[in-house]
Design a protein around this motif. Structure first.
Motif, PDB file in Angstrom:
ATOM      1  N   ARG A 439     -12.518 -16.354   6.396  1.00  0.00           N
ATOM      2  CA  ARG A 439     -13.108 -15.057   6.072  1.00  0.00           C
ATOM      3  C   ARG A 439     -12.047 -13.967   5.911  1.00  0.00           C
ATOM      4  N   MET A 440     -10.983 -14.023   6.706  1.00  0.00           N
ATOM      5  CA  MET A 440     -10.002 -12.938   6.743  1.00  0.00           C
ATOM      6  C   MET A 440      -8.732 -13.237   5.958  1.00  0.00           C
ATOM      7  N   SER A 441      -8.673 -14.376   5.279  1.00  0.00           N
ATOM      8  CA  SER A 441      -7.436 -14.745   4.582  1.00  0.00           C
ATOM      9  C   SER A 441      -7.737 -15.566   3.343  1.00  0.00           C
ATOM     10  N   ASP A 442      -6.676 -15.864   2.583  1.00  0.00           N
ATOM     11  CA  ASP A 442      -6.778 -16.827   1.481  1.00  0.00           C
ATOM     12  C   ASP A 442      -6.128 -18.158   1.854  1.00  0.00           C
ATOM     13  N   TYR A 443      -5.839 -18.344   3.134  1.00  0.00           N
ATOM     14  CA  TYR A 443      -5.107 -19.528   3.569  1.00  0.00           C
ATOM     15  C   TYR A 443      -5.844 -20.832   3.257  1.00  0.00           C
ATOM     16  N   CYS A 444      -7.142 -20.836   3.498  1.00  0.00           N
ATOM     17  CA  CYS A 444      -7.870 -22.110   3.449  1.00  0.00           C
ATOM     18  C   CYS A 444      -7.940 -22.686   2.039  1.00  0.00           C
ATOM     19  N   GLY A 445      -7.879 -21.829   1.020  1.00  0.00           N
ATOM     20  CA  GLY A 445      -7.925 -22.312  -0.353  1.00  0.00           C
ATOM     21  C   GLY A 445      -6.692 -23.086  -0.762  1.00  0.00           C
ATOM     22  N   SER A 446      -5.599 -22.962  -0.009  1.00  0.00           N
ATOM     23  CA  SER A 446      -4.353 -23.662  -0.332  1.00  0.00           C
ATOM     24  C   SER A 446      -4.005 -24.724   0.698  1.00  0.00           C
ATOM     25  N   CYS A 447      -4.962 -25.064   1.546  1.00  0.00           N
ATOM     26  CA  CYS A 447      -4.696 -26.011   2.634  1.00  0.00           C
ATOM     27  C   CYS A 447      -5.199 -27.397   2.277  1.00  0.00           C
ATOM     28  N   ARG A 448      -4.536 -28.395   2.769  1.00  0.00           N
ATOM     29  CA  ARG A 448      -4.974 -29.764   2.507  1.00  0.00           C
ATOM     30  C   ARG A 448      -6.242 -30.123   3.282  1.00  0.00           C
ATOM     31  N   TYR A 449      -6.561 -29.321   4.323  1.00  0.00           N
ATOM     32  CA  TYR A 449      -7.771 -29.556   5.107  1.00  0.00           C
ATOM     33  C   TYR A 449      -8.945 -28.763   4.543  1.00  0.00           C
ATOM     34  N   ASP A 450     -10.137 -29.250   4.798  1.00  0.00           N
ATOM     35  CA  ASP A 450     -11.369 -28.608   4.332  1.00  0.00           C
ATOM     36  C   ASP A 450     -11.969 -27.785   5.468  1.00  0.00           C
ATOM     37  N   VAL A 451     -11.972 -26.467   5.285  1.00  0.00           N
ATOM     38  CA  VAL A 451     -12.437 -25.574   6.343  1.00  0.00           C
ATOM     39  C   VAL A 451     -13.931 -25.729   6.614  1.00  0.00           C
ATOM     40  N   LYS A 452     -14.677 -26.348   5.685  1.00  0.00           N
ATOM     41  CA  LYS A 452     -16.118 -26.513   5.867  1.00  0.00           C
ATOM     42  C   LYS A 452     -16.463 -27.749   6.700  1.00  0.00           C
ATOM     43  N   GLN A 453     -15.486 -28.618   6.932  1.00  0.00           N
ATOM     44  CA  GLN A 453     -15.771 -29.863   7.652  1.00  0.00           C
ATOM     45  C   GLN A 453     -15.307 -29.781   9.101  1.00  0.00           C
ATOM     46  N   ARG A 454     -16.119 -30.340   9.995  1.00  0.00           N
ATOM     47  CA  ARG A 454     -15.756 -30.387  11.418  1.00  0.00           C
ATOM     48  C   ARG A 454     -15.199 -31.748  11.820  1.00  0.00           C
ATOM     49  N   THR A 455     -15.602 -32.786  11.113  1.00  0.00           N
ATOM     50  CA  THR A 455     -15.120 -34.127  11.438  1.00  0.00           C
ATOM     51  C   THR A 455     -14.726 -34.847  10.155  1.00  0.00           C
ATOM     52  N   GLY A 456     -13.937 -35.913  10.321  1.00  0.00           N
ATOM     53  CA  GLY A 456     -13.477 -36.681   9.177  1.00  0.00           C
ATOM     54  C   GLY A 456     -12.004 -36.432   8.903  1.00  0.00           C
ATOM     55  N   PRO A 457     -11.376 -37.239   8.063  1.00  0.00           N
ATOM     56  CA  PRO A 457      -9.915 -37.158   7.839  1.00  0.00           C
ATOM     57  C   PRO A 457      -9.455 -35.853   7.199  1.00  0.00           C
ATOM     58  N   ASP A 458     -10.346 -35.141   6.517  1.00  0.00           N
ATOM     59  CA  ASP A 458      -9.965 -33.898   5.845  1.00  0.00           C
ATOM     60  C   ASP A 458     -10.467 -32.656   6.567  1.00  0.00           C
ATOM     61  N   ALA A 459     -11.065 -32.819   7.735  1.00  0.00           N
ATOM     62  CA  ALA A 459     -11.656 -31.681   8.435  1.00  0.00           C
ATOM     63  C   ALA A 459     -10.579 -30.743   8.980  1.00  0.00           C
ATOM     64  N   CYS A 460     -10.826 -29.451   8.890  1.00  0.00           N
ATOM     65  CA  CYS A 460      -9.901 -28.463   9.451  1.00  0.00           C
ATOM     66  C   CYS A 460      -9.806 -28.646  10.963  1.00  0.00           C
ATOM     67  N   PRO A 461      -8.613 -28.869  11.503  1.00  0.00           N
ATOM     68  CA  PRO A 461      -8.483 -29.084  12.951  1.00  0.00           C
ATOM     69  C   PRO A 461      -8.982 -27.912  13.789  1.00  0.00           C
ATOM     70  N   PHE A 462      -8.927 -26.696  13.265  1.00  0.00           N
ATOM     71  CA  PHE A 462      -9.414 -25.556  14.046  1.00  0.00           C
ATOM     72  C   PHE A 462     -10.884 -25.728  14.417  1.00  0.00           C
ATOM     73  N   ASN A 463     -11.664 -26.407  13.570  1.00  0.00           N
ATOM     74  CA  ASN A 463     -13.099 -26.522  13.823  1.00  0.00           C
ATOM     75  C   ASN A 463     -13.393 -27.382  15.044  1.00  0.00           C
ATOM     76  N   SER A 464     -12.868 -28.594  15.063  1.00  0.00           N
ATOM     77  CA  SER A 464     -13.136 -29.461  16.223  1.00  0.00           C
ATOM     78  C   SER A 464     -12.436 -28.935  17.467  1.00  0.00           C
ATOM     79  N   LEU A 465     -11.242 -28.379  17.313  1.00  0.00           N
ATOM     80  CA  LEU A 465     -10.526 -27.839  18.467  1.00  0.00           C
ATOM     81  C   LEU A 465     -11.293 -26.680  19.106  1.00  0.00           C
ATOM     82  N   TYR A 466     -11.933 -25.862  18.285  1.00  0.00           N
ATOM     83  CA  TYR A 466     -12.693 -24.720  18.803  1.00  0.00           C
ATOM     84  C   TYR A 466     -13.833 -25.193  19.706  1.00  0.00           C
TER      85      TYR A 466
END
Length: 520
Positions: A439-466
């Motif tokens: 929401r506060m950055s353009d970081y996620c659009g250039s990341c290899r991880y998917d910010v919308k996913q909580r689990t799976g090989p492409d899930a953003c680690p911040f989601n499950s860690l949170y």
């Protein structure tokens, strides 16, 4: 021949580069030796960023010239002086031997570690030592204690209001806050897009003094983190004032709106980049606040921008100092959440496939700077979510930022960022999933991880860690009223999904531990 006047030694430390410093104001140039020292102890008690060391040495050398131009006699001990003892106390001893002063006058230290040195000098050297209050701050230690002692719970907002009332900044003739409210933080949370018209801070070409310092640091501190290039800091008061004026004219009018925004490859945005100059003494923070208020009153700056900036200085900055000195030197040992994981080694390289962290840490290593939301919600948030040892996190922040001195950095890191004091400073842990970063950055659009996913090989680690962080610390945090909503959401989550989330987090944390890539 008998001396008729008292000879005074005035040590000026590296964060005391102020012409009107209390100890100088109390001394007579005709009978005073000013002592300035570049000592090994202060450069290596943590592995300071190369650029931080270079900035302070260069600013100190220029400040010595400014003092001499004003008529002071300055005894300057350079780092590579063959006789340099490497410590403040050792250099005081040598100066006492050289100059035989009758008295030492010094402005109080900013940190517990240095205060212990100052407190020992009278006994060690057998001459009076006057330690004067640092009047560059609004609140003395006694002032803060008097305010804090009347309150059941310490809250920065109420301290900030007291400082507004004391200074009259953004106050009307009836003693009320202009605009009818104290705080406009709700207006200061807009994301930003990359913009070619975005303001840029001034850049100052290294002069001969700076070039000498850069060569020294490159030679003597090669194993310290960070890069020396590009080096474009202001290192004199005049140039720091030029940077201040540039900020006031070009960035302050939109600072408030975008102070929480993050944009890839844009370390400065609308921030002032003045904290290194304020914290070492080249700029006067209270005078700066009055200038900000004057520009609001002249219609040049919106109220939310003026108030937001003034709050950072007379609110947070002064409050951090008050907490640091009130809580004592053992504050650094607090670890409310019992976190002990090592920081990943890539905090010193920026080499990670988490784009938000790579951009923030990479910028930090290049510039010895990151703005407050990058510090709090990227590097600090990640460290808290993985359960990093808060003392390690504190040492990293102290190392890598030019504006970092323990009195201001430690409470911000240990208390606000890592919640290691259990809520003394912050009312809740500052943790988030990838959604806040998106929401506060353009970081996620250039990341290899998917910010919308909580689990799976492409899930953003911040989601499950949170969510794993909340689950791990439910016994300590679930009763916190500011954490009630996320805990209700977690409780409603399907048990199988909760298990998948926690397994995802465990796998990620295990990969951190297995890498053996720890910085400390």
């Amino acid at each position: 021949m008998t001396r008729n006047k008292t000879r005074v030694l005035v040590p000026v430390l590296g964060d005391q580069l102020t012409i009107g410093l209390a100890s100088l104001a109390a001394a007579d140039p005709a009978t005073t030796i000013v002592l300035m020292m570049e000592v090994a102890d202060e450069t290596t008690y943590v592995r300071h960023h190369k650029k931080k060391i270079a900035f302070l040495f260069a600013a100190m050398r220029h400040h010595a010239i400014a003092l001499r131009d004003l008529g002071w006699t300055v005894d300057y001990v350079a780092f590579d002086d063959a006789e340099n003892s490497g410590s403040f106390t050792g250099e005081i001893a040598r100066a006492v031997s050289r100059h035989a002063p009758d008295r030492i006058i010094v402005t109080e230290a900013g940190e517990w570690r240095v205060r212990a040195m100052l407190d020992s000098w009278e006994t060690l050297f057998g001459i009076p030592v006057d330690i004067l209050r640092d009047d560059r701050f609004l609140a003395s230690h006694a002032d803060f204690e008097a305010w804090a002692s009347t309150r059941k719970q310490l809250t920065m907002e109420y301290f900030y209001r007291a400082m507004r009332q004391r200074t009259g900044l953004l106050m009307d003739s009836q003693g009320k806050p202009v605009g009818g409210q104290w705080n406009y933080d709700q207006d200061n949370r807009k994301p930003a897009k990359a913009d070619l018209l975005m303001p840029r801070p001034l850049s100052f070409a290294p002069d001969a003094i700076v070039r000498d310092v850069l060569a020294l640091v490159a030679d003597r501190f090669a194993d310290h983190p960070g890069s020396l290039e590009p080096f474009d800091f202001a290192v004199t008061r005049d140039d720091a004032l030029r940077q201040q004026k540039h900020f006031l004219e070009h960035a302050l009018p939109r600072f408030g709106d975008y102070q929480d925004a993050m944009v890839t490859g844009e370390p400065w945005l609308w921030h002032s980049i003045l904290s290194p100059y304020i914290n070492c003494g080249l700029l006067d923070p209270i005078a700066l606040c009055h200038e900000v208020a004057a520009r609001y009153e002249a219609g040049q700056v919106p109220l939310n921008c003026a108030e937001g900036y003034i709050r950072q200085i007379i609110g947070w900055r002064e409050y951090m100092r008050g907490i640091y000195w009130r809580e004592g030197p053992d504050y650094v040992d607090r670890n409310f959440l019992d976190h002990h994981r090592n920081l990943p080694g890539w905090y010193w390289t920026g080499e990670t496939d988490l784009h938000c962290l790579a951009d923030t840490i990479g910028g930090t290593l290049r510039h010895a700077y990151a703005h407050h939301i990058q510090r709090l919600m990227i590097t600090g948030n990640f460290a808290l979510l993985i359960g990093a040892d808060p003392r390690q996190v504190h040492l990293w922040y102290l190392e890598v930022y030019t504006d970092a001195y323990e009195w201001v950095e430690l409470p911000n890191t240990l208390g606000m960022s890592q919640f290691a004091d259990g809520g003394l400073l912050g009312s809740k842990p500052y943790v988030s999933s990838g959604a806040y970063i998106n929401r506060m950055s353009d970081y996620c659009g250039s990341c290899r991880y998917d910010v919308k996913q909580r689990t799976g090989p492409d899930a953003c680690p911040f989601n499950s860690l949170y969510w794993d962080f909340l689950a791990r610390h439910e016994d300590k945090l679930a009763r916190n009223p500011r954490m009630a909503m996320p805990y209700r959401t977690w409780a409603k989550t399907d048990p199988a999904e909760r298990e998948r989330i926690r397994d995802q987090a465990a796998t990620f944390l295990a990969s951190l531990d297995a890498s053996g890539d720890a910085g400390y």
